[in-house]
Write a protein that holds these residues in place. Structure first.
Motif, short mmCIF file in Angstrom:
data_model
loop_
_atom_site.label_atom_id
_atom_site.label_comp_id
_atom_site.label_asym_id
_atom_site.label_seq_id
_atom_site.Cartn_x
_atom_site.Cartn_y
_atom_site.Cartn_z
N ALA A 18 -15.48 9.59 6.18
CA ALA A 18 -15.66 9.98 7.58
C ALA A 18 -15.89 8.77 8.48
N ARG A 19 -16.39 7.69 7.90
CA ARG A 19 -16.66 6.48 8.69
C ARG A 19 -15.39 5.68 8.95
N LEU A 20 -14.35 5.92 8.16
CA LEU A 20 -13.05 5.25 8.33
C LEU A 20 -13.16 3.73 8.23
N GLU A 21 -14.13 3.25 7.47
CA GLU A 21 -14.28 1.80 7.25
C GLU A 21 -13.92 1.51 5.79
N TYR A 22 -12.65 1.29 5.56
CA TYR A 22 -12.16 1.07 4.21
C TYR A 22 -12.20 -0.43 3.87
N VAL A 23 -12.42 -0.71 2.59
CA VAL A 23 -12.51 -2.08 2.10
C VAL A 23 -11.38 -2.31 1.09
N ASN A 24 -10.69 -3.43 1.20
CA ASN A 24 -9.62 -3.76 0.26
C ASN A 24 -10.20 -4.00 -1.14
N VAL A 25 -9.72 -3.23 -2.12
CA VAL A 25 -10.23 -3.37 -3.49
C VAL A 25 -9.12 -3.58 -4.52
N GLY A 26 -7.85 -3.55 -4.09
CA GLY A 26 -6.78 -3.72 -5.06
C GLY A 26 -5.41 -3.80 -4.42
N ILE A 27 -4.42 -4.04 -5.27
CA ILE A 27 -3.02 -4.16 -4.83
C ILE A 27 -2.13 -3.35 -5.77
N PHE A 28 -1.17 -2.66 -5.19
CA PHE A 28 -0.12 -1.95 -5.91
C PHE A 28 1.20 -2.66 -5.62
N LEU A 29 1.98 -2.95 -6.67
CA LEU A 29 3.26 -3.65 -6.49
C LEU A 29 4.36 -2.91 -7.23
N PHE A 30 5.49 -2.70 -6.54
CA PHE A 30 6.62 -1.96 -7.10
C PHE A 30 7.89 -2.77 -6.90
N CYS A 31 8.65 -2.95 -7.99
CA CYS A 31 9.94 -3.66 -7.92
C CYS A 31 10.94 -2.91 -8.78
N GLN A 32 11.83 -2.17 -8.14
CA GLN A 32 12.80 -1.35 -8.88
C GLN A 32 13.79 -2.22 -9.65
N ASP A 33 14.20 -3.35 -9.06
CA ASP A 33 15.19 -4.21 -9.73
C ASP A 33 14.68 -4.73 -11.06
N LYS A 34 13.39 -5.00 -11.16
CA LYS A 34 12.81 -5.51 -12.40
C LYS A 34 12.10 -4.41 -13.19
N GLN A 35 12.23 -3.16 -12.73
CA GLN A 35 11.59 -2.02 -13.38
C GLN A 35 10.10 -2.31 -13.61
N TYR A 36 9.43 -2.64 -12.51
CA TYR A 36 8.03 -3.07 -12.59
C TYR A 36 7.17 -2.27 -11.63
N VAL A 37 6.07 -1.75 -12.15
CA VAL A 37 5.04 -1.13 -11.33
C VAL A 37 3.70 -1.70 -11.81
N GLY A 38 2.97 -2.34 -10.91
CA GLY A 38 1.71 -2.97 -11.30
C GLY A 38 0.58 -2.63 -10.36
N VAL A 39 -0.63 -2.59 -10.91
CA VAL A 39 -1.84 -2.33 -10.13
C VAL A 39 -2.89 -3.34 -10.55
N LYS A 40 -3.57 -3.92 -9.59
CA LYS A 40 -4.67 -4.85 -9.89
C LYS A 40 -5.85 -4.50 -8.98
N PHE A 41 -7.01 -4.24 -9.60
CA PHE A 41 -8.22 -3.86 -8.87
C PHE A 41 -9.30 -4.93 -8.99
N SER A 42 -10.23 -4.91 -8.05
CA SER A 42 -11.46 -5.67 -8.19
C SER A 42 -12.22 -5.14 -9.40
N GLU A 43 -12.87 -6.02 -10.14
CA GLU A 43 -13.60 -5.58 -11.31
C GLU A 43 -14.85 -4.78 -10.94
N THR A 44 -15.45 -5.09 -9.80
CA THR A 44 -16.65 -4.39 -9.35
C THR A 44 -16.49 -4.06 -7.86
#
Length: 266
Positions: A18-44
């Protein structure tokens, strides 16, 4: 090797949407040409805690695991961009995805890590935290076996509700699914969590194919950099109990020898 088109999304967390204050905690990466889907998150949720105070780390980890597993299941067939955009638009609770943005990639694993440190910025990259998959790929290449390894399709274990997805595989009587895993975490609990996940997957994989002629087994290559020997031995015992073969990233002679001995079967 030339760069190809890819798309990324910033993964953002807010314990109080409800506060709408989001914090960046990870990245999603998609590459169809290389058939790659990856996710990387903060450990904590350290960055979240700077804004919202102490957080439930167990809940945060569960949320990350659930999202990563959902991505693996949803996009194991490397869907089109439009389907991923639809998936992203449906994430509107505590964990959400930003709009897909274009980028060019050469090595998706490396590009994902660089993007993570640039946009999430928990800590600067160093050689110890570089992708274990990339390290292992280079070792295989230098040993002259990379071209003889398969890129296995995800193995479905429907009775357990999971898919086992790894980057390398080879045949030596059983089909070996090679899973490179980082086990050099600063927090031993995080490393044990990763080891435990693979042990369970390996046990389920062995059980699923126990009555079939074509056996499959999990082979884990762990990066134990700076972990004490007793930690490695404990993980080795755990893997052995669950029918999983474990190799250290810095001691792969036996694995490389076995691959070379069975290269004619490819």
């Amino acid at each position: 090797m030339k760069k190809v088109q890819a798309y990324y999304s910033i993964l953002q967390f807010c314990p109080e949407p409800a506060r709408l204050e989001y914090v960046n905690v990870g990245i999603f990466l998609f590459c169809q040409d290389k058939q790659y889907v990856g996710v990387k998150f903060s450990e904590t949720p350290r960055r979240v805690e700077k804004l919202y105070g102490p957080q439930n780390h167990a809940f945060f980890n569960t949320l990350k695991d659930a999202f990563s597993e959902r991505v693996r299941v949803e996009f194991s067939q490397f869907q089109e961009r439009s389907l991923i955009e639809r998936f992203a638009s449906m994430r509107a609770n505590q964990l959400r995805m930003s709009k897909l943005l274009p980028m060019s990639v050469l090595d998706p694993d490396k590009d994902l890590s660089e993007l993570f440190y640039e946009l999430v910025g928990v800590e600067k990259p160093n050689s110890r935290r570089s992708s274990v998959r990339s390290k292992l790929k280079n070792i295989f290449k230098d040993a002259g076996v990379l071209d003889f390894l398969d890129e296995p399709e995800p193995v479905s274990l429907p009775e357990f509700g999971i898919d086992v997805s790894v980057p390398f595989g080879y045949q030596n009587g059983s089909y070996n699914l090679i899973d490179p895993v980082r086990l050099d975490h600063d927090a031993p609990a995080d490393a044990l969590k990763e080891a435990g996940k693979r042990a369970i997957e390996g046990k389920w994989l062995e059980a699923h194919f126990s009555n079939e002629q074509a056996k499959k087994r999990l082979v884990v290559v762990g990066d134990f950099d700076k972990q004490p020997d007793n930690f490695y031995r404990a993980v080795l015992d755990l893997m052995s109990e669950h029918k999983v073969s474990l190799h250290r990233l810095d001691a792969l002679d036996s694995l490389l020898t076995d691959i070379k001995q069975h290269m004619p079967h490819h």
